[in-house]
Design a protein around this motif. Structure first.
Motif, PDB file in Angstrom:
ATOM      1  N   GLU A  13       0.992   3.992  -3.079  1.00  0.00           N
ATOM      2  CA  GLU A  13       0.866   5.437  -2.840  1.00  0.00           C
ATOM      3  C   GLU A  13       2.054   6.191  -3.423  1.00  0.00           C
ATOM      4  OE1 GLU A  13       0.354   8.521   0.963  1.00  0.00           O
ATOM      5  OE2 GLU A  13       0.245   6.339   1.252  1.00  0.00           O
ATOM      6  N   SER A  63      -4.483   8.751  -0.605  1.00  0.00           N
ATOM      7  CA  SER A  63      -4.920   7.397  -0.232  1.00  0.00           C
ATOM      8  C   SER A  63      -6.246   7.370   0.537  1.00  0.00           C
ATOM      9  CB  SER A  63      -3.834   6.687   0.597  1.00  0.00           C
ATOM     10  OG  SER A  63      -2.645   6.573  -0.134  1.00  0.00           O
ATOM     11  N   TYR A  77      -6.025   4.658   3.613  1.00  0.00           N
ATOM     12  CA  TYR A  77      -4.905   3.727   3.624  1.00  0.00           C
ATOM     13  C   TYR A  77      -3.652   4.488   4.007  1.00  0.00           C
ATOM     14  CZ  TYR A  77      -7.886   0.422   1.137  1.00  0.00           C
ATOM     15  OH  TYR A  77      -8.913  -0.428   0.789  1.00  0.00           O
ATOM     16  N   SER A 107     -11.984   6.881  -5.257  1.00  0.00           N
ATOM     17  CA  SER A 107     -10.655   7.093  -4.687  1.00  0.00           C
ATOM     18  C   SER A 107     -10.309   8.572  -4.724  1.00  0.00           C
ATOM     19  CB  SER A 107      -9.608   6.302  -5.471  1.00  0.00           C
ATOM     20  OG  SER A 107      -9.859   4.918  -5.399  1.00  0.00           O
ATOM     21  N   TYR A 122       0.829  -1.206   0.000  1.00  0.00           N
ATOM     22  CA  TYR A 122       0.000   0.000   0.000  1.00  0.00           C
ATOM     23  C   TYR A 122       0.862   1.254   0.000  1.00  0.00           C
ATOM     24  CZ  TYR A 122      -4.089  -2.904   0.826  1.00  0.00           C
ATOM     25  OH  TYR A 122      -5.086  -3.826   0.689  1.00  0.00           O
TER      26      TYR A 122
END
Length: 421
Positions: free
Chosen positions: A121, A277, A303, A273, A117
């Motif tokens: 990003e 994040s 996230y 989205s 993750y």
């Protein structure tokens, strides 16, 4: 007496002189390029620690010699010391945001550290500065695969091949991804609610089949419940259509002829989205018994690193007003999106999350009070073909027909998914 004082002062001056000389001696005073070349030789000849000491020594005088700091970070990454590597890469990226080689090395460090993750990003941030870079897109696809988004990874690889049709690495990765992609999943779930008072234990079982398509996921479900000494079946279908990049939906329809379930269950939600994040959604749930109850919901998720934090409220208009409830969820991911530890806290009563405690019109009970905590652990086999889940929860809920009094509900659940082509 005076002579002793003079001797002590002499010792102190001598000590300070030696200390000062030592301090001068540890400062780097040489040719950084020559020392860098020596450090590279050491690093590539199984003398990594000596190489790192040399690189750190050079940086005491040349802290912004980014090639040296980047190579130091890379040696940390090769050794599996990803935290130290991250620190050095972060130092460079704060000052130099357009160096694609630094971005690539830093992103690879996060992928090797099982922090997909974070890697994802970082690729999004890098691509804003260096748009459509094929190698950065390749790393993005790798991160997407590790976050359990293989279709997104395929889409990203298509973007690479659109710009560079002869990119052999992207071709091979796409072929490998398509070959390994499990498009079908069969799942079994079971759970048990044990009540401290009033009700006998209630049992829930589910059988599901999931098909992954280029348009999104399609899931068919059969739910079996035993409650109030009665058995009931419900049939459901879930759709997760991919609408555009960063935009997807959720649609659910459920039907039942048993009084243990609503006659019709319907749900719809849109997810988007956002930068940094974040993800937001807005949706509706409908439960139809003899009357219809509408539940308005949404979510805000974030996230950060390999963690996920989300808040979901529920607003349910009813005969006594509008009920407000909410759930906060935290997940700590491990190697990918199917391996995580989770905890959720819920306050307030919502027919969406408490629907199995009722067997009549949900709108009559929206003002009930309830608190719940749930722990979960999900993990997969080494080949990712099997996935298991365990859950345990405790709820303190107002009794439906005796408001003002409460009982405890203890819940345990198990799940198993089998993936195949």
């Amino acid at each position: 007496m005076i002579s002793k004082i003079v001797i002590k002062i002499t010792y102190i001056i001598a000590f300070l002189s030696v200390f000062q000389m030592s301090g001068q001696e540890i400062k780097y005073n040489g040719d950084p390029d020559a020392s860098f070349e020596k450090a590279r030789y050491l690093a590539f000849n199984q003398q990594r620690k000596q190489a790192q000491d040399t690189l750190l020594f050079i940086l005491t005088k040349y802290p912004d010699y980014h090639d040296i700091r980047s190579f130091l970070a890379s040696t940390y990454s090769w050794d599996g010391d990803y935290k130290k590597a991250r620190k050095e890469f972060d130092y460079i990226l704060k000052k130099e945001k357009e160096d694609r080689n630094i971005w690539m090395a830093a992103i690879k460090n996060e992928i090797w550290a099982d922090m997909p993750y974070v890697a994802l990003e970082m690729t999004d941030t890098a691509l804003k500065t260096i748009p459509n870079d094929p190698e950065l897109l390749y790393l993005k696809a790798s991160a997407q695969e590790k976050t359990n988004n293989p279709l997104e990874a395929l889409s990203t690889l298509d973007a690479v091949l659109k710009e560079n049709p002869n990119d052999q690495n992207a071709k091979e990765y796409k072929a490998s991804l398509k070959n390994s992609l499990s498009q079908n999943t069969i799942g079994l779930t079971s759970s048990l609610d044990i009540y401290s008072d009033v009700f006998d234990p209630m049992q829930y079982y589910g059988l599901s089949y999931r098909r992954l398509t280029k348009y999104g996921s399609v899931i068919g479900k059969v739910n079996f419940n035993r409650r109030f000494n009665e058995n009931g079946l419900q049939y459901e279908i879930d759709l997760y259509p991919k609408i555009a990049n960063g935009l997807y939906g959720y649609v659910n329809v459920g039907l039942s002829k048993s009084f243990l379930f609503p006659d019709i269950r319907f749900g719809a939600e849109l997810y988007k989205s956002l930068p940094k994040s974040f993800e937001v959604s807005l949706g509706l749930r409908t439960l139809k018994y003899s009357t219809t109850t509408n539940i308005y919901t949404g979510s805000l998720g974030w996230y950060t690193g390999n963690s996920y934090l989300a808040f979901r409220p529920y607003f349910t208009p009813g005969e006594t007003g509008t009920s407000k409830s909410g759930t906060v969820t935290y997940r700590k991911y491990r190697s990918d999106a199917e391996n995580f530890l989770g905890v959720s806290l819920s306050v307030g009563y919502s027919p969406e999350i408490n629907q199995f405690n009722i067997n009549q019109d949900a709108s009559e009970f929206v003002d009930l009070k309830a608190q719940r905590i749930n722990f979960s652990y999900f993990f997969t086999s080494s080949n990712k073909q099997n996935a298991w889940g365990t859950q345990f929860g405790v709820a303190h809920q107002e009794i439906i027909f005796d408001q003002g009094n409460y009982f405890w509900i203890y819940s345990v659940g198990l799940s198993w998914d089998l993936k195949f082509k």
